[in-house]
Design an enzyme around this catalytic site. Structure first.
Site, short mmCIF file in Angstrom:
data_model
loop_
_atom_site.label_atom_id
_atom_site.label_comp_id
_atom_site.label_asym_id
_atom_site.label_seq_id
_atom_site.Cartn_x
_atom_site.Cartn_y
_atom_site.Cartn_z
CE LYS A 135 -11.46 -28.91 39.30
NZ LYS A 135 -11.94 -29.32 40.65
CG ASP A 181 -9.81 -36.40 45.66
OD1 ASP A 181 -9.12 -37.33 46.13
OD2 ASP A 181 -9.54 -35.80 44.61
#
Length: 650
Positions: free
Chosen positions: A47, A141
């Site tokens: 990532k 989130d």
């Protein structure tokens, strides 16, 4: 078309270790790649933060916090983090690679899921979030894009990039991080987040799994935010006829606009979800929603709504209309249709013969004037400025050389703490990378002092509220709170912490607390006593008393205590509650006729009727046949009482 061909990182070796093979997904803050750890020869997910955000120290800190937070969460339903680092402008996390798809892919392909499948996905998600909540963290989130479903059926929660410690969520002015379709009302209105905001998002995800659509829609993010604030999430049965009311209640509980009404964390919501599943039959669990479909899934990375991207969302200030959307637009003016005034005709000027050499000289002067004017405009707008190059992650000497190569000089330097950049390397510049600076500078360098380490304060003997405040002031967070009996520490005060006082910790780390329940109280036995005597005895022992609303039949006399919730001799904390159940007296039960039957058969029949049995055998004990019973067959006796049966001797 394979878009990874245009990605500059694909095919590169990041940080001298990770070979980037393919791009998997692109999010609002980072891009995820499939890579190979050349040192350990294993496939993993890489990532990488968008380079445009890597210049923002707050985003980098948040990115690093994800690695530290997930590293502390050892849970089978959380995507693990292996490593974290930076390579020039690329800040990255090396994570567990899950071969499979996201919940968003499943919903895009199937439209809506059967309740059984929705609960099969929801429960491991809540288990993962529950582990985070009990460790002292909030995800902030939750959405289908962050739920990974492996080819082997395992469900894992990913992307803890916005994770914050419980109790450290700040009230921001003007913006809030998250995804509009899953934001809780208090996130939008106040910018705050705790475990209940994750619960709200999970309720929205459950609604979406059951119906195939989000509960609130709109053409703009502002319209969606307005509905979150002012409209309850509708019951999913309105879109799926026949859906069990238990599922409506589960969604309503999780998505209550008042956070005080919601389950306090994911563990509590998981318990509700399991209770709802237990109450449903196979037909209700396997109900096929009308929105369900079977079609080819969209290619990865396509079809995502802008509302599904994690973003920084402007939060309206008091007095603003939330539904107003202000875009800067370029407006075309309508053509001027007004009549133009007529000018009187002038006589044509008299032509004067021109000297050719004089005309050439005039043209040359005009060209020189134009070049001079152009150079002046260029210098005013761009020529006097130089863009600051990216020097993040470099040593001071390397950064000074890079700036000198661009014609810039280093002004002052200052230091600051950073978990993202090694000690002695550049963590920021002023002006920031990419910004323009007049002439040769100066440019201020911010040098990293390495991660800021804080020490756990002394908490023993402090009341729980004071201990939490002390942790907050020290830059730490309260984690799991457990209770134990203690003869030394007052009830409600801290016995110990894990880690202990003086232990160095990273900022925002969770500290587990053990709180005193005080000296234990031995629970007295009050079964058989009158209610008033029992109440007096328990209060004298330091316990509180509750009376059960329903009475039961028992062997105890009517009006006396039939049962107590804490057993006699049990250890309890002072102030604990003991619930007393009042007896209605014994139930009168018909006694079966057992004369003439064998002792074993008679015993079995009497016990089945609710009696205790006593056998009296006459000497010399040669017969096994019942010759008499203490209560005649057909008469009634108190349930649980003893019936004596006799055998005849020879």
């Amino acid at each position: 078309m394979d878009t990874t061909l245009h990605d500059p990182l694909v095919g590169q070796l990041l940080d001298g270790r990770y070979r980037v093979d393919a791009r998997i997904a692109v999010g609002g803050m980072a891009t995820v790649y499939r890579a190979v750890d050349t040192r350990l020869d294993r496939v993993l997910a890489l990532k990488v933060m968008h380079p445009s955000l890597a210049t923002d120290a707050s985003f980098v800190e948040r990115f690093i916090r994800e690695a530290k937070s997930v590293a502390r969460l050892s849970h089978p339903n959380v995507v693990g983090v292996f490593d974290q680092g930076a390579d020039g402008a690329y800040v990255y996390l090396a994570m567990e690679y899950v071969a499979g798809c996201t919940l968003r892919d499943v919903l895009r392909e199937r439209g809506a899921l059967r309740p059984r499948a929705a609960l099969d996905i929801l429960e491991p998600v809540l288990a993962a979030l529950g582990a985070a909540h009990r460790a002292g963290f909030v995800h902030r989130d939750m959405k289908p894009e962050n739920v990974l479903i492996g080819d082997d059926g395992r469900v894992k929660v990913a992307d803890f990039g916005l994770v914050r410690a419980v109790g450290t969520a700040t009230n921001t002015t003007g913006s809030v991080l998250g995804t509009v379709s899953y934001l809780a009302p208090e996130q939008i209105e106040h910018g705050t987040a705790d475990t209940r905001t994750d619960v709200y998002a999970c309720g929205v995800v459950l609604y979406e799994m059951l119906t195939g659509d989000k509960p609130h829609g709109g053409e703009t993010p502002a319209q969606v935010l307005f509905q979150h604030l002012n409209t309850d999430v509708p019951a999913p049965s309105a879109a799926v006829p026949g859906l069990a009311p238990e599922l409506d209640a589960l969604v309503a509980s999780a998505t209550a606009r008042d956070p005080e009404v919601r389950p306090h964390d994911a563990v509590a919501l998981l318990a509700q979800a399991r209770q709802s599943r237990a109450a449903l039959g196979d037909e209700q669990l396997d109900l096929v929603p009308p929105q369900a479909r079977v079609e080819a899934a969209a290619p990865a990375g396509t079809g995502a709504s802008p509302d599904d991207v994690t973003s920084v969302i402007a939060r309206p200030l008091p007095g603003e209309h939330q539904q107003d959307v202000q875009h800067t637009s370029r407006l075309e003016l309508p053509p001027d249709t007004r009549p133009q005034p007529q000018r009187p005709e002038r006589p044509a000027p008299r032509r004067v013969p021109v000297n050719p050499r004089r005309g050439l000289l005039a043209a040359l002067v005009a060209v020189l004037l134009l070049l001079g004017a152009g150079a002046g405009v260029w210098y005013i707008n761009a020529g006097q400025f130089t863009r600051v190059p990216t020097v993040l992650g470099k040593t001071r000497a390397e950064a000074e050389k890079r700036l000198a190569d661009e014609g810039l000089e280093v002004g002052s330097t200052r230091t600051d703490f950073s978990s993202a950049y090694e000690r002695g390397t550049v963590m920021g510049t002023d002006p920031a990378p990419g910004e323009r600076v007049r002439g040769g500078g100066p440019v201020t360098l911010v040098i990293s002092r390495g991660p800021k380490i804080v020490k756990v304060p002394e908490l023993k003997g402090k009341p729980l509220a004071e201990a939490k405040e002390a942790l907050r002031k020290a830059g730490l967070a309260a984690g799991v709170v457990t209770q134990e009996f203690s003869d030394e520490v007052a009830q409600g005060s801290v016995i110990s912490s894990d880690p202990g006082a003086g232990t160095p910790r990273d900022p925002d780390s969770a500290v587990a607390l053990v709180v005193s329940k005080g000296s234990p109280v031995e629970v007295p036995g009050v079964v058989g006593s009158s209610v008033e005597d029992a109440r007096r005895t328990l209060k004298d022992a330091g316990l509180t008393v509750q009376i059960a609303t329903e009475q039961v039949h028992s062997a105890q006399p009517a009006g006396s205590v039939a049962a107590q919730s804490l057993a006699e001799g049990a250890r309890a904390a002072r102030g604990d509650s003991v619930t007393l159940t009042v007896s209605k007296g014994p139930r009168m039960v018909p006694v079966p006729e057992v004369t003439g039957k064998s002792v074993d058969d008679a015993t079995r029949e009497l016990k089945a009727a609710g009696f205790e049995v006593k056998v009296e055998k006459s000497f010399p004990f040669l017969s096994d046949t019942v010759s008499g019973q203490s209560v005649r067959g057909g008469d009634t006796a108190p349930e649980g009482s003893t019936i004596t049966i006799k055998t005849k001797g020879i």
